[in-house]
Write a protein that holds these residues in place. Structure first.
Motif, mmCIF file in Angstrom:
data_model
loop_
_atom_site.group_PDB
_atom_site.id
_atom_site.type_symbol
_atom_site.label_atom_id
_atom_site.label_comp_id
_atom_site.label_asym_id
_atom_site.label_seq_id
_atom_site.Cartn_x
_atom_site.Cartn_y
_atom_site.Cartn_z
ATOM 1 N N ASP A 31 0.843 -1.183 0.000
ATOM 2 C CA ASP A 31 0.000 0.000 0.000
ATOM 3 C C ASP A 31 0.885 1.243 0.000
ATOM 4 O OD1 ASP A 31 0.840 0.538 2.614
ATOM 5 O OD2 ASP A 31 -1.054 -0.071 3.547
ATOM 6 N N GLU A 32 0.261 2.401 0.046
ATOM 7 C CA GLU A 32 1.043 3.641 -0.082
ATOM 8 C C GLU A 32 1.945 3.889 1.121
ATOM 9 O OE1 GLU A 32 -3.158 4.875 1.274
ATOM 10 O OE2 GLU A 32 -2.173 3.296 0.100
ATOM 11 N N ASN A 72 -4.365 -1.177 -3.699
ATOM 12 C CA ASN A 72 -2.913 -0.984 -3.725
ATOM 13 C C ASN A 72 -2.393 -0.809 -5.141
ATOM 14 O OD1 ASN A 72 -2.964 -1.321 -0.961
ATOM 15 N ND2 ASN A 72 -2.084 -3.376 -0.974
ATOM 16 N N VAL A 73 -2.899 -1.632 -6.057
ATOM 17 C CA VAL A 73 -2.448 -1.546 -7.446
ATOM 18 C C VAL A 73 -2.824 -0.187 -8.049
ATOM 19 C CG1 VAL A 73 -2.740 -2.486 -9.769
ATOM 20 C CG2 VAL A 73 -2.458 -4.029 -7.841
ATOM 21 N N ARG A 74 -4.027 0.265 -7.763
ATOM 22 C CA ARG A 74 -4.442 1.576 -8.283
ATOM 23 C C ARG A 74 -3.508 2.678 -7.791
ATOM 24 N NH1 ARG A 74 -9.761 1.468 -10.445
ATOM 25 N NH2 ARG A 74 -11.217 -0.001 -9.466
ATOM 26 N N ARG A 75 -3.120 2.598 -6.526
ATOM 27 C CA ARG A 75 -2.345 3.682 -5.915
ATOM 28 C C ARG A 75 -0.850 3.616 -6.241
ATOM 29 N NH1 ARG A 75 -4.980 6.475 -1.730
ATOM 30 N NH2 ARG A 75 -7.095 5.743 -1.333
ATOM 31 N N THR A 76 -0.316 2.408 -6.391
ATOM 32 C CA THR A 76 1.130 2.272 -6.609
ATOM 33 C C THR A 76 1.503 1.973 -8.056
ATOM 34 O OG1 THR A 76 1.176 -0.107 -6.133
ATOM 35 C CG2 THR A 76 1.382 1.405 -4.256
ATOM 36 N N GLY A 77 0.547 1.436 -8.829
ATOM 37 C CA GLY A 77 0.817 1.142 -10.234
ATOM 38 C C GLY A 77 1.692 -0.074 -10.463
ATOM 39 N N GLU A 78 1.699 -1.017 -9.508
ATOM 40 C CA GLU A 78 2.551 -2.190 -9.659
ATOM 41 C C GLU A 78 2.041 -3.350 -8.832
ATOM 42 O OE1 GLU A 78 6.239 -0.435 -8.216
ATOM 43 O OE2 GLU A 78 5.987 -1.494 -6.308
ATOM 44 N N ALA A 121 7.001 -3.833 -4.638
ATOM 45 C CA ALA A 121 6.242 -4.899 -3.987
ATOM 46 C C ALA A 121 7.107 -6.146 -3.842
ATOM 47 C CB ALA A 121 4.993 -5.225 -4.797
ATOM 48 N N PRO A 122 7.024 -6.836 -2.707
ATOM 49 C CA PRO A 122 7.818 -8.054 -2.509
ATOM 50 C C PRO A 122 7.207 -9.229 -3.261
ATOM 51 C CG PRO A 122 6.395 -7.730 -0.622
ATOM 52 C CD PRO A 122 6.202 -6.531 -1.514
#
Length: 207
Positions: A31-32, A72-78, A121-122
């Motif tokens: 997350d962010e 999370n994907v929307r906010r981080t792009g990955e 992301a791990p």
């Protein structure tokens, strides 16, 4: 049997059992604030090899506006798509539990994190394959009928692959029989890759 999907007797479990087996996308994100998340998605697949792309889809959950993975994907792009295998079946299933936001599913199921190189992301260190992905787009499908939930499809470009050398044969091919990836069937039924066979594409049209 004939049934229309608008009929009250239609069951989604029937659809899930027919559109199967479905590869499982074991998606890890941050997350962010940097808190990790790990969750399996049974609507997952590769979309293209050139360029390399994957997708996964999820419905809006009953307890929140959208799943943590999607947010999370929307906010981080990955994100990272990890291969769920028979050897990791208990951990995969355990990571599907509904928990409050911020709970680390890696720690919850006892999985070590592996460092990624192209994304933050791990990855699941024990997984034979992990694909680091950059978000291309999210397509949201809003409800059209009573009982529908918003469905979101996430498309990602694969930037890098982590492949455990122990799962590569002498020719450099990935050994599916050794890895035994999991796939989802209907209900709580799964399968692991078993018998495989080769069938070459015809070079000349029959007849």
């Amino acid at each position: 049997m004939y049934i229309e999907t608008s009929d009250p007797t239609y069951k989604t479990s029937l659809f899930n059992a027919i559109v199967a087996p479905r590869p499982i996308g074991w998606i890890s994100t941050l997350d962010e604030t940097g808190a990790p998340n790990l969750a399996p998605f049974s609507y997952f697949n590769g979309m293209s090899a050139t360029p390399p792309m994957v997708m996964f889809a999820c419905n809006q959950p009953a307890d929140r506006d959208e799943k943590d993975t999607l947010n999370n994907v929307r906010r981080t792009g990955e994100f990272v798509a990890n291969l769920a295998t028979y050897a990791l079946r208990e951990e995969m299933n355990g990571s599907s539990v509904t928990v409050p936001h911020g709970v680390d599913e890696f720690e919850l199921v006892g999985l070590a994190k592996g460092a990624s190189r192209c994304v933050k992301a791990p990855r699941v260190a024990a997984s034979p394959v992990a694909m680091e992905c950059r978000l291309l787009r999210v397509v949201d499908f809003e409800p059209e009928a009573a009982g529908d939930r918003r469905s979101s499809v996430v498309f990602g470009r694969v930037l890098a692959l982590h492949i455990d050398d122990a799962y590569l044969d002498e020719a450099g091919r990935f050994d599916m029989l050794k890895a035994r990836p999991l796939a989802r069937l209907g209900g709580f039924t799964y399968l692991a890759v078993g018998d495989v066979f080769e069938m070459g594409r015809p070079k000349v049209a029959a007849g």
